[in-house]
Scaffold this active site. Structure first.
Site, PDB file in Angstrom:
ATOM      1  CG  HIS A 111      -3.251   2.068  -7.199  1.00 34.81           C
ATOM      2  ND1 HIS A 111      -2.771   0.808  -6.921  1.00 34.81           N
ATOM      3  CD2 HIS A 111      -2.148   2.828  -7.445  1.00 34.81           C
ATOM      4  CE1 HIS A 111      -1.454   0.797  -6.980  1.00 34.81           C
ATOM      5  NE2 HIS A 111      -1.044   2.017  -7.305  1.00 34.81           N
ATOM      6  CE1 TYR A 150       3.036   2.406  -2.678  1.00 34.10           C
ATOM      7  CE2 TYR A 150       4.447   3.983  -1.555  1.00 34.10           C
ATOM      8  CZ  TYR A 150       3.986   3.419  -2.725  1.00 34.10           C
ATOM      9  OH  TYR A 150       4.467   3.849  -3.934  1.00 34.10           O
ATOM     10  CG  ASP A 155       0.364  -0.316  -4.124  1.00 34.90           C
ATOM     11  OD1 ASP A 155       0.600  -1.421  -4.653  1.00 34.90           O
ATOM     12  OD2 ASP A 155       0.742   0.767  -4.614  1.00 34.90           O
TER      13      ASP A 155
END
Length: 313
Positions: A303, A142, A201
């Site tokens: 998302h 992340y 991500d």
């Protein structure tokens, strides 16, 4: 065949209320990487990770960050930057209910942290596991969202208060340090005879194909030239391949993030922020890539999961 997915759930409790548990059971993935779990162990919902084994680093910031890798069988090894992880199996395998199945265990990092990653080590941003049933290292990342450099900040055009470029500088420092770490851990996997797959991500839309409204976002964080250049430097035919783009070279998107505001989702005015970056040999085995925009008419998060089938093993 290996089905592997990555999903920023933007809070595991909120995602479960929207149907994440049913999606997880129905998608029948062999491996799932999660970002923004956003819950400490005692706050996880019942059966948070379904029928899968989990390795989890929640980080030390309550309600923020948190990464996990879910697998069908217990992983052969778990590594985190913090040096510890929460691991466990499904209730039917352990006889323990819900989050009670998780136990804190040492997860020694066999590869020294790159210079500059220390400030991020306890934030729950990165975790990697070695699969037991295949010569493959799965990494979950992340990457910080960032912001604009100080000279580009205009208060009248910003939703957040100007910060003098602090968030921008933090993201750039993270990317520089992570680039060094990525080289080390990828090479370590190769030396151990393993392929390497980085998912997560990355908070960057790499090319114009990865952002619907790219013209008006050329001055937006996540699409700054220096961010896109850094992303491109991580890719090459000999190191890492963007698997979804490899399978869909001429497609705009497929996008994986849409604002909750306005008609962004309905108009598919999204960003591609969630990636599978694989070593070339693994990337060549990818046969199908899909973005699960919604499940039973419901968005699981801002998302959407990115699911790839690999003809592997």
């Amino acid at each position: 065949m290996l089905r592997i997915a990555t999903a920023n759930v933007n809070g595991i409790r909120a995602a479960h209320r929207r149907g994440f548990g049913d999606w997880l059971a129905g998608r029948d993935a062999d491996v799932v990487a999660l970002q923004e779990v956003r819950a400490q162990a005692d706050k996880l919902p019942e059966g948070a990770f379904g029928h899968l084994h989990v390795a989890l680093d929640t980080g030390t910031l309550p309600g923020r960050n948190g990464v996990a890798v879910l697998t069908r069988t217990p992983p052969a090894a778990v590594r985190t930057w913090s040096g510890t992880a929460l691991v466990g199996g499904p209730p039917e395998a352990t006889g323990l209910p819900g989050a009670g199945e998780l136990a804190a265990v040492p997860a020694p990092d066999r590869i020294p942290l790159a210079r500059g990653l220390g400030p991020f080590a306890a934030q729950g941003r990165y975790l990697e596991v070695d699969l037991a049933e295949a010569p493959l290292t799965i990494a979950c990342l992340y990457l910080p969202k960032g912001g604009l450099p100080a000279e580009m900040q205009r208060p009248e055009r910003m939703r957040e208060a100007p910060d003098g470029g602090a968030r921008y500088l933090r993201k750039m420092a993270f990317m520089a340090a992570f680039s060094r770490y990525l080289t080390r851990t990828r090479r370590a996997a190769a030396a151990a005879g393993r392929e390497y797959l980085l998912m997560g991500d990355l908070n960057i839309a790499h090319t114009r194909q990865d952002l619907a409204a790219w013209r008006r976002n050329q001055g937006s964080d996540g699409f700054l030239p220096e961010e896109r250049e850094w992303f491109g430097q991580q890719l090459s035919p000999r190191t890492l391949v963007d698997v979804v783009r490899h399978l869909h070279p001429d497609l705009d998107g497929p996008y994986s993030w849409w604002s909750w505001l306005g008609q962004a989702f309905a108009k598919d005015a999204g960003w591609r922020l969630d990636y599978h970056l694989a070593t070339p040999r693994l990337a060549r085995t990818a046969v199908r890539a899909e973005v699960d925009r919604e499940f039973r008419g419901q968005r699981l998060s801002d998302h959407a999961p990115v699911v790839v089938d690999y003809d592997w093993g």
